[in-house]
Design a protein around this motif. Structure first.
Motif, PDB file in Angstrom:
ATOM      1  N   ASP A  37       0.858  -1.289   0.063  1.00  0.00           N
ATOM      2  CA  ASP A  37       0.074  -0.031   0.061  1.00  0.00           C
ATOM      3  C   ASP A  37       0.796   1.303   0.054  1.00  0.00           C
ATOM      4  O   ASP A  37       2.114   1.222   0.443  1.00  0.00           O
ATOM      5  CB  ASP A  37      -0.732   0.086   1.231  1.00  0.00           C
ATOM      6  CG  ASP A  37      -1.955  -1.162   0.986  1.00  0.00           C
ATOM      7  OD1 ASP A  37      -2.793  -1.100   0.017  1.00  0.00           O
ATOM      8  OD2 ASP A  37      -2.239  -1.848   2.120  1.00  0.00           O
ATOM      9  N   TYR A  38       0.281   2.391  -0.584  1.00  0.00           N
ATOM     10  CA  TYR A  38       1.357   3.471  -0.774  1.00  0.00           C
ATOM     11  C   TYR A  38       0.641   4.809  -0.394  1.00  0.00           C
ATOM     12  O   TYR A  38      -0.574   4.892  -0.866  1.00  0.00           O
ATOM     13  CB  TYR A  38       1.677   3.546  -2.309  1.00  0.00           C
ATOM     14  CG  TYR A  38       2.930   4.579  -2.500  1.00  0.00           C
ATOM     15  CD1 TYR A  38       3.984   4.573  -2.610  1.00  0.00           C
ATOM     16  CD2 TYR A  38       2.060   5.803  -3.001  1.00  0.00           C
ATOM     17  CE1 TYR A  38       4.822   5.616  -2.888  1.00  0.00           C
ATOM     18  CE2 TYR A  38       3.047   7.029  -3.530  1.00  0.00           C
ATOM     19  CZ  TYR A  38       4.272   6.583  -3.349  1.00  0.00           C
ATOM     20  OH  TYR A  38       5.308   7.667  -3.529  1.00  0.00           O
ATOM     21  N   VAL A  39       1.052   5.493   0.240  1.00  0.00           N
ATOM     22  CA  VAL A  39       0.682   6.952   0.563  1.00  0.00           C
ATOM     23  C   VAL A  39       1.834   7.983   0.402  1.00  0.00           C
ATOM     24  O   VAL A  39       3.004   7.489   0.948  1.00  0.00           O
ATOM     25  CB  VAL A  39       0.284   7.031   2.189  1.00  0.00           C
ATOM     26  CG1 VAL A  39      -0.137   8.427   2.342  1.00  0.00           C
ATOM     27  CG2 VAL A  39      -0.965   5.994   2.377  1.00  0.00           C
ATOM     28  N   GLU A  40       1.707   9.138  -0.269  1.00  0.00           N
ATOM     29  CA  GLU A  40       2.568  10.149  -0.277  1.00  0.00           C
ATOM     30  C   GLU A  40       2.124  11.575   0.029  1.00  0.00           C
ATOM     31  O   GLU A  40       0.750  11.587   0.010  1.00  0.00           O
ATOM     32  CB  GLU A  40       3.149  10.258  -1.568  1.00  0.00           C
ATOM     33  CG  GLU A  40       2.156  10.723  -2.853  1.00  0.00           C
ATOM     34  CD  GLU A  40       2.957  10.514  -4.254  1.00  0.00           C
ATOM     35  OE1 GLU A  40       3.951  10.138  -4.538  1.00  0.00           O
ATOM     36  OE2 GLU A  40       2.077  11.043  -5.180  1.00  0.00           O
ATOM     37  N   ASP A  41       2.781  12.444   0.254  1.00  0.00           N
ATOM     38  CA  ASP A  41       2.593  13.604   0.702  1.00  0.00           C
ATOM     39  C   ASP A  41       1.386  14.081   1.759  1.00  0.00           C
ATOM     40  O   ASP A  41       0.616  14.630   1.730  1.00  0.00           O
ATOM     41  CB  ASP A  41       2.142  14.540  -0.522  1.00  0.00           C
ATOM     42  CG  ASP A  41       2.027  15.948  -0.453  1.00  0.00           C
ATOM     43  OD1 ASP A  41       2.608  16.509   0.442  1.00  0.00           O
ATOM     44  OD2 ASP A  41       1.236  16.406  -1.110  1.00  0.00           O
TER      45      ASP A  41
END
Length: 138
Positions: free
Chosen positions: A116-120
């Motif tokens: 899973d990926y989250v940015e900013d």
């Protein structure tokens, strides 16, 4: 479909902090302390420190001897693709790039590796917003 930041944090217990800082005025120094206070196990990754937040510091994700749920990144975006590759290699469940850090390449690597990926986005803000805490093991 990737999980939201809230879902990732709710599912995580062990957070490796890449770019953990000795400087409490930097996000990499203050955010991990806040995560720790809410019951998360913090594993600092920093090439120049031995102990941070009362925990042993590792030089790289590959050196960490336990399972990592979330890799929380406090490094410049240019470092993110390599960190993403390391996160996939150690079998982490998610990669999180902190506020103002974005990387299309890191996203592609993480998602291709099943993370899973989250940015900013800031883990501390998400935790405060949803009042996420971990129960200490009895």
């Amino acid at each position: 479909m990737s999980k939201t930041g809230k879902e990732i944090l709710e599912a995580s217990k062990v957070i490796a902090v890449v770019g953990a800082s000795r400087d409490p005025d930097k996000a990499g120094g203050s955010v991990p302390v806040g995560l720790q206070q809410r019951g998360f196990r913090i594993i600092p990754i920093n090439p120049y420190a031995d102990t941070l937040f009362g925990e042993r510091v590792y030089r790289s994700l590959a050196e960490v001897p336990e399972k990592i749920d979330l890799v929380d990144v406090f490094r410049p975006a240019a470092d993110a693709p390599d960190i993403a590759r390391q996160a996939v290699a150690v079998g982490a469940k998610a990669l999180w790039l902190q506020l103002d850090i974005r990387s299309d390449e890191a996203r592609q690597i993480a998602e291709a590796g099943g993370l899973d990926y989250v940015e900013d986005e800031c883990t501390a803000v998400t935790i405060a917003l949803y009042r996420i805490t971990k129960k200490a093991a009895a």
